[in-house]
Scaffold this motif. Structure first.
Motif, PDB file in Angstrom:
ATOM      1  N   LEU A 184       0.851  -1.181   0.000  1.00 49.64           N
ATOM      2  CA  LEU A 184       0.000   0.000   0.000  1.00 49.64           C
ATOM      3  C   LEU A 184       0.892   1.237   0.000  1.00 49.64           C
ATOM      4  O   LEU A 184       1.619   1.491   0.955  1.00 49.64           O
ATOM      5  CB  LEU A 184      -0.909  -0.002   1.230  1.00 49.64           C
ATOM      6  N   LEU A 185       0.854   1.995  -1.096  1.00 52.64           N
ATOM      7  CA  LEU A 185       1.594   3.250  -1.210  1.00 52.64           C
ATOM      8  C   LEU A 185       0.614   4.408  -1.041  1.00 52.64           C
ATOM      9  O   LEU A 185      -0.409   4.476  -1.735  1.00 52.64           O
ATOM     10  CB  LEU A 185       2.267   3.354  -2.578  1.00 52.64           C
ATOM     11  N   ILE A 186       0.927   5.288  -0.099  1.00 52.12           N
ATOM     12  CA  ILE A 186       0.067   6.450   0.146  1.00 52.12           C
ATOM     13  C   ILE A 186       0.927   7.706   0.133  1.00 52.12           C
ATOM     14  O   ILE A 186       1.966   7.761   0.796  1.00 52.12           O
ATOM     15  CB  ILE A 186      -0.660   6.345   1.498  1.00 52.12           C
ATOM     16  N   ALA A 187       0.513   8.694  -0.622  1.00 49.97           N
ATOM     17  CA  ALA A 187       1.155  10.011  -0.605  1.00 49.97           C
ATOM     18  C   ALA A 187       0.145  11.010  -0.064  1.00 49.97           C
ATOM     19  O   ALA A 187      -1.009  11.059  -0.519  1.00 49.97           O
ATOM     20  CB  ALA A 187       1.604  10.409  -2.007  1.00 49.97           C
ATOM     21  N   VAL A 188       0.589  11.808   0.943  1.00 47.13           N
ATOM     22  CA  VAL A 188      -0.292  12.775   1.597  1.00 47.13           C
ATOM     23  C   VAL A 188       0.476  14.075   1.785  1.00 47.13           C
ATOM     24  O   VAL A 188       1.641  14.041   2.205  1.00 47.13           O
ATOM     25  CB  VAL A 188      -0.754  12.254   2.988  1.00 47.13           C
ATOM     26  N   PRO A 189      -0.113  15.228   1.463  1.00 42.68           N
ATOM     27  CA  PRO A 189       0.564  16.482   1.783  1.00 42.68           C
ATOM     28  C   PRO A 189       0.959  16.518   3.250  1.00 42.68           C
ATOM     29  O   PRO A 189       0.181  16.122   4.125  1.00 42.68           O
ATOM     30  CB  PRO A 189      -0.500  17.548   1.459  1.00 42.68           C
ATOM     31  N   ASP A 190       2.185  16.964   3.517  1.00 42.34           N
ATOM     32  CA  ASP A 190       2.727  16.936   4.869  1.00 42.34           C
ATOM     33  C   ASP A 190       1.821  17.727   5.820  1.00 42.34           C
ATOM     34  O   ASP A 190       1.550  18.911   5.601  1.00 42.34           O
ATOM     35  CB  ASP A 190       4.138  17.547   4.860  1.00 42.34           C
ATOM     36  N   GLN A 191       1.317  17.050   6.841  1.00 41.92           N
ATOM     37  CA  GLN A 191       0.418  17.672   7.815  1.00 41.92           C
ATOM     38  C   GLN A 191       0.410  16.817   9.066  1.00 41.92           C
ATOM     39  O   GLN A 191       0.918  15.693   9.089  1.00 41.92           O
ATOM     40  CB  GLN A 191      -0.995  17.772   7.241  1.00 41.92           C
ATOM     41  N   GLU A 192      -0.189  17.326  10.124  1.00 46.75           N
ATOM     42  CA  GLU A 192      -0.279  16.580  11.365  1.00 46.75           C
ATOM     43  C   GLU A 192      -1.320  15.476  11.254  1.00 46.75           C
ATOM     44  O   GLU A 192      -2.284  15.577  10.506  1.00 46.75           O
ATOM     45  CB  GLU A 192      -0.656  17.529  12.509  1.00 46.75           C
ATOM     46  N   GLY A 193      -1.097  14.412  12.035  1.00 52.47           N
ATOM     47  CA  GLY A 193      -2.101  13.363  12.170  1.00 52.47           C
ATOM     48  C   GLY A 193      -2.121  12.316  11.083  1.00 52.47           C
ATOM     49  O   GLY A 193      -3.036  11.486  11.046  1.00 52.47           O
ATOM     50  N   VAL A 194      -1.121  12.313  10.198  1.00 51.22           N
ATOM     51  CA  VAL A 194      -1.160  11.345   9.092  1.00 51.22           C
ATOM     52  C   VAL A 194      -1.002   9.912   9.606  1.00 51.22           C
ATOM     53  O   VAL A 194      -1.751   9.007   9.213  1.00 51.22           O
ATOM     54  CB  VAL A 194      -0.073  11.673   8.050  1.00 51.22           C
ATOM     55  N   LEU A 195      -0.019   9.687  10.483  1.00 52.51           N
ATOM     56  CA  LEU A 195       0.242   8.317  10.953  1.00 52.51           C
ATOM     57  C   LEU A 195      -0.968   7.701  11.644  1.00 52.51           C
ATOM     58  O   LEU A 195      -1.408   6.603  11.259  1.00 52.51           O
ATOM     59  CB  LEU A 195       1.465   8.307  11.874  1.00 52.51           C
ATOM     60  N   PRO A 196      -1.570   8.349  12.653  1.00 47.49           N
ATOM     61  CA  PRO A 196      -2.741   7.712  13.278  1.00 47.49           C
ATOM     62  C   PRO A 196      -3.929   7.613  12.330  1.00 47.49           C
ATOM     63  O   PRO A 196      -4.723   6.668  12.418  1.00 47.49           O
ATOM     64  CB  PRO A 196      -3.061   8.634  14.469  1.00 47.49           C
ATOM     65  N   ALA A 197      -4.066   8.572  11.399  1.00 47.85           N
ATOM     66  CA  ALA A 197      -5.197   8.507  10.471  1.00 47.85           C
ATOM     67  C   ALA A 197      -5.092   7.285   9.571  1.00 47.85           C
ATOM     68  O   ALA A 197      -6.059   6.526   9.410  1.00 47.85           O
ATOM     69  CB  ALA A 197      -5.259   9.788   9.641  1.00 47.85           C
ATOM     70  N   VAL A 198      -3.928   7.096   8.968  1.00 46.27           N
ATOM     71  CA  VAL A 198      -3.756   5.945   8.071  1.00 46.27           C
ATOM     72  C   VAL A 198      -3.874   4.636   8.843  1.00 46.27           C
ATOM     73  O   VAL A 198      -4.581   3.705   8.433  1.00 46.27           O
ATOM     74  CB  VAL A 198      -2.394   6.024   7.352  1.00 46.27           C
ATOM     75  N   ALA A 199      -3.185   4.556   9.988  1.00 48.27           N
ATOM     76  CA  ALA A 199      -3.235   3.321  10.780  1.00 48.27           C
ATOM     77  C   ALA A 199      -4.648   3.026  11.250  1.00 48.27           C
ATOM     78  O   ALA A 199      -5.093   1.871  11.262  1.00 48.27           O
ATOM     79  CB  ALA A 199      -2.281   3.432  11.974  1.00 48.27           C
ATOM     80  N   GLY A 200      -5.387   4.072  11.620  1.00 47.74           N
ATOM     81  CA  GLY A 200      -6.747   3.870  12.086  1.00 47.74           C
ATOM     82  C   GLY A 200      -7.676   3.395  10.987  1.00 47.74           C
ATOM     83  O   GLY A 200      -8.517   2.511  11.201  1.00 47.74           O
ATOM     84  N   VAL A 201      -7.546   3.964   9.800  1.00 50.09           N
ATOM     85  CA  VAL A 201      -8.388   3.536   8.678  1.00 50.09           C
ATOM     86  C   VAL A 201      -8.110   2.076   8.328  1.00 50.09           C
ATOM     87  O   VAL A 201      -9.035   1.291   8.075  1.00 50.09           O
ATOM     88  CB  VAL A 201      -8.158   4.456   7.458  1.00 50.09           C
ATOM     89  N   LEU A 202      -6.848   1.699   8.330  1.00 48.04           N
ATOM     90  CA  LEU A 202      -6.516   0.300   8.039  1.00 48.04           C
ATOM     91  C   LEU A 202      -7.102  -0.628   9.099  1.00 48.04           C
ATOM     92  O   LEU A 202      -7.608  -1.714   8.783  1.00 48.04           O
ATOM     93  CB  LEU A 202      -5.003   0.128   7.966  1.00 48.04           C
ATOM     94  N   ALA A 203      -7.024  -0.219  10.374  1.00 54.29           N
ATOM     95  CA  ALA A 203      -7.597  -1.040  11.440  1.00 54.29           C
ATOM     96  C   ALA A 203      -9.107  -1.157  11.286  1.00 54.29           C
ATOM     97  O   ALA A 203      -9.686  -2.227  11.514  1.00 54.29           O
ATOM     98  CB  ALA A 203      -7.245  -0.442  12.804  1.00 54.29           C
ATOM     99  N   MET A 204      -9.770  -0.057  10.894  1.00 58.67           N
ATOM    100  CA  MET A 204     -11.215  -0.098  10.667  1.00 58.67           C
ATOM    101  C   MET A 204     -11.584  -1.127   9.609  1.00 58.67           C
ATOM    102  O   MET A 204     -12.591  -1.831   9.717  1.00 58.67           O
ATOM    103  CB  MET A 204     -11.713   1.281  10.220  1.00 58.67           C
TER     104      MET A 204
END
Length: 823
Positions: free
Chosen positions: A638-658
């Protein structure tokens, strides 16, 4: 109350009296082990005999009640089933059926398990001829009540049939044992073993009794009866603590079983079980080899006699080494061998056997153990060379080493071995006990000896790398001290001893650094170079690392990990060769990464790509045949590119867990934009697999990720709702999580290491805790080994600088509290 009193109570009170007497017998603390099993069998005998006599009105003619199987042997555990045969002469089928009802229903009424049959002697004999398991049960037939002559006649006939049919039935029995071992595994290595069905368990011990009854061959008797008794004692304790008729020693019950047996803890219990299983397994190996030799001799001898005109031909004895010859498919001692004058002979015989791919004769090993003098200190050069030859023989080393261990020769050669012998490893990644893992590592290392300039040091390091696990504290630190002592004792000079000590001390360094550190950070490479010291040592450590991982289990090595380790080795080798270590330039993105980064910057939102991943073994030529049968499944990249901003790590990890996606590996780094465009994009390169069912569509993942980043999707609440609706079953309590700050691991960031039990949403909780702590994640390196998550986060303060020591410690404590507080 004596057993006579208990029996009288059962007789006086009928079935209810038997139940009360049985309960009293099982709960009184005075008796356990064989006395209790015998008393329980005697109590049950008297009760069933009373039922039989009441049903026949007397001793009975033409009908008898027979105990078979484990009950026939008088081995009744608290929850054992009753194996019974109602034997009759066929003269009155109606009366026999009525008698069967009077026998079976009281047993069922008490809730006891019953395995029963009603047969004439001819039917019993015919069924035994068709069903090997029935025949094995009848070999232990024991008369309980009724016509003794009928029972005795059946026993005589069944034993005669077994001995006459042994050439046909023993190979069938061996195949049955092999199939069971394939299904259940080896008792001496399993964390939750089946005491009965696994290889080396009670079924195998019973099979060895059947071989002995055939008169065709016999099992080694030394220690076998005690081994069987110890397994039965453990099963008794398991039945009493669980209240169930189970043979599986589950993790959650091991502490209770250990306490019931008066043992220190669950590890002590498992070690005792493993030692017992090893005795039975080795006895089985020796016995089945003997059966094979006898059957081959019987099939060949008539043809030889016809060709040679009678007489028994003398078996050939081919020389293998000084004092060692091949004889009838085994390595044995030559007639001229003098073990009492040749202290190197045990190692020479073992090396010769392994090199020839032959088992080492049990009689030879016993003679060596009884008569050989200890080796001098330091060992002579020949002894050291023979040890290296043995370790370098590949897969045949295992059976030869087991033969040496069975007679105590290994601990005489290497006294430190005793602490790791049969020691369990409570980690799902490990397939073996500590001692077997060391031998498996040597087997793997034997395939890498052409890659290194000192194969002898590689093989000895493989044998010793986990030797410190028998001592408290860090096993690598303890192992370094032991390795120095062992290396000097077996005759290595000071320089070689130092190399071996370094290999043992740092045998985890390469794989841990490669998977948990930023390899572009000069401090990472420099730290490894300083620890290793030389290119030759690095070469050996690289081979040892791979051998160790391959010998651990499938979860410990992949070509992905291999490529990371190889990259680290290349960088460290350059430093050791004198190449300048400069600050790295940013790694050039791939075309796909650049495309995703540009699109993420243009759309100001996340862009992702899913791609199926498989990978073949890194070195097919040196891998096991089973390992190269197909590619290694890795799930999806899974390759994800996101404009640099706060909260990226928990957001991606949380969506995958969901979406119930398991994260196997995770990398996060900042990617500069091309062509002078200001700003940066965070690139996440993760490998994921579906926990259940199939993978979700990329569009659904992106939509949820957009909502998570803009705050309209409450991931924590969604995960909590799911956990409340479908709570996970709690098993054995795992060790508590541990979060530490790695000192001087990087000059560019503070490295925080997390070790915890893997669970859905773990990376989400860690990411959220890091965000709450006000730190910036520069890069993340997450991996899962079995049930263990091992993650490293490179973090900085808001301004991009390393965290002060006290602040770093606070962040680590915050993460640990977040993990511990999870309900």
């Amino acid at each position: 109350m004596t057993s006579t009193d208990v029996t009288k109570e059962a007789e006086d009170s009928g079935p209810g009296g038997y139940a009360a007497a049985r309960l009293r017998l099982l709960t009184e603390g005075a008796r356990s082990g064989p006395p209790r099993r015998s008393a329980l069998a005697e109590l049950t005998d008297d009760w069933l005999s009373g039922l039989f006599d009441a049903g026949t009105g007397g001793p009975g003619r033409g009908v008898s009640l027979v105990a078979v199987g484990g009950y026939g042997r008088g081995e009744l555990s608290p929850r054992s089933d009753l194996d019974l045969l109602l034997l009759h002469d066929g003269s009155d089928d109606k009366a026999v059926a009525a008698l069967a009802d009077r026998l079976w229903y009281p047993v069922w009424d008490l809730g006891l398990d019953l395995d029963h049959s009603v047969r004439t002697p001819a039917q019993a004999r015919k069924t035994a001829g068709e069903d090997l398991k029935v025949q094995l049960g009848l070999l232990d037939a024991r008369h309980l009540a009724g016509d003794l002559g009928l029972t005795a006649s059946l026993r005589t006939t069944v034993l005669a049939d077994w001995r006459n049919q042994a050439p046909k039935r023993l190979p069938e029995l061996r195949e049955l044992c092999a199939e069971r071992a394939e299904r259940q595994g080896e008792l001496q290595f399993l964390l939750e073993p089946d005491l009965k069905e696994a290889r080396g368990g009670l079924r195998d011990a019973t099979a060895l009794r059947a071989v002995a009854a055939s008169w065709l061959a016999d099992a080694p008797r030394e220690g076998l009866a005690d081994a069987r008794r110890r397994l039965l004692d453990v099963r008794d304790a398991l039945h009493l603590t669980t209240g169930r008729a189970t043979d599986r020693l589950a993790l959650q019950e091991q502490d209770q079983v250990a306490a019931e047996l008066g043992l220190l803890d669950a590890d002590t219990l498992l070690r005792q079980v493993y030692e017992t299983a090893r005795v039975i397994s080795y006895a089985g190996d020796v016995t089945w080899r003997e059966v094979g030799r006898v059957l081959r001799s019987r099939s060949v001898r008539p043809r030889l006699r016809a060709m040679l005109g009678g007489g028994k031909p003398a078996p050939e004895r081919s020389p293998l080494a000084e004092g060692v010859v091949e004889h009838d498919g085994e390595a044995v001692l030559a007639r001229t061998a003098r073990p009492e004058r040749d202290p190197v002979l045990p190692l020479r015989a073992a090396a010769a056997a392994a090199q020839a791919g032959l088992p080492l004769s049990r009689h030879a090993v016993r003679r060596l153990a009884a008569t050989t003098r200890p080796l001098p200190t330091p060992w002579p050069a020949e002894a050291r060379e023979q040890l290296v030859t043995l370790l370098g023989s590949g897969r045949p080393t295992v059976q030869v080493w087991e033969a040496l261990e069975a007679e105590g020769l290994v601990t005489r050669l290497l006294p430190d071995w005793e602490r790791v012998r049969c020691r369990p490893q409570r980690n799902a990644v490990h397939l073996w006990t500590v001692d077997r893992h060391l031998i498996e590592t040597a087997v793997r290392a034997a395939g890498f000896t052409r890659r290194v300039h000192r194969p002898d040091l590689l093989l000895v390091a493989a044998l010793l790398h986990d030797i410190g696990k028998g001592w408290p504290g860090d096993h690598s630190v303890a192992g370094e001290t032991i390795a120095r002592d062992v290396a000097a004792r077996i005759g290595f000079d000071r320089a070689d001893t130092a190399v071996l000590a370094t290999l043992v001390r740092h045998h985890l360094l390469l794989v841990e650094t490669a998977t948990r550190r930023d390899l572009d950070d000069p401090a990472t490479v420099r730290a490894v170079a300083d620890a290793v010291g030389s290119e030759h040592t690095l070469e050996l450590l690289h081979a040892l690392t791979e051998a160790d991982a391959l010998a651990t289990g499938p979860a410990a090595w992949s070509s992905w990990r291999g490529s990371l380790v190889a990259d680290l080795v290349k960088r460290v080798s350059g430093v050791l060769a004198g190449d300048p270590l400069e600050e790295p330039e940013a790694a050039a993105p791939t075309a796909e990464q650049e495309r995703l980064a540009v699109e993420a910057f243009r759309t100001r939102g996340p862009v992702l790509a899913l791609r199926a991943q498989t990978e073949p073994p890194a070195d097919p030529a040196s891998a096991d045949p089973a390992a190269v049968a197909g590619p290694e499944p890795l799930g999806v990249e899974l390759l994800i590119a996101v404009p640099d901003q706060e909260g990226v790590l928990p957001a991606v990890a949380g969506v995958l867990a969901m979406h119930r996606l398991t994260v196997r590996t995770a990398e996060l780094r900042s990617l500069p934009l091309p062509d002078g465009v200001e700003g940066s994009v965070l690139l996440l390169d993760w490998r994921v697999a579906a926990e259940y069912g199939s993978l979700p569509q990329a569009a659904r993942l992106r939509a949820d990720l957009v909502r998570a980043l803009d705050g309209t999707l409450d991931i924590a609440a969604r995960l909590a709702e799911r956990d409340a609706a479908h709570p996970r079953r709690r098993g054995v309590e795992p060790p508590p999580p541990r979060v530490t700050v790695a000192p001087a691991a990087s000059r560019l960031a503070t490295v925080i290491e997390v070790r915890a039990q893997d669970a859905p949403g773990l990376l989400f909780r860690l990411g959220r805790a890091l965000e709450a702590a006000g730190v910036r994640v520069r890069s993340a390196h997450a991996s899962t080994l079995g049930s263990n998550a091992v993650d490293a986060f490179y973090v900085t303060g808001p301004e991009g600088a390393r965290l002060p020591g006290e602040e770093a410690g606070d962040v680590a404590r915050t993460l640990e509290e977040a993990l511990r507080s999870r309900p």
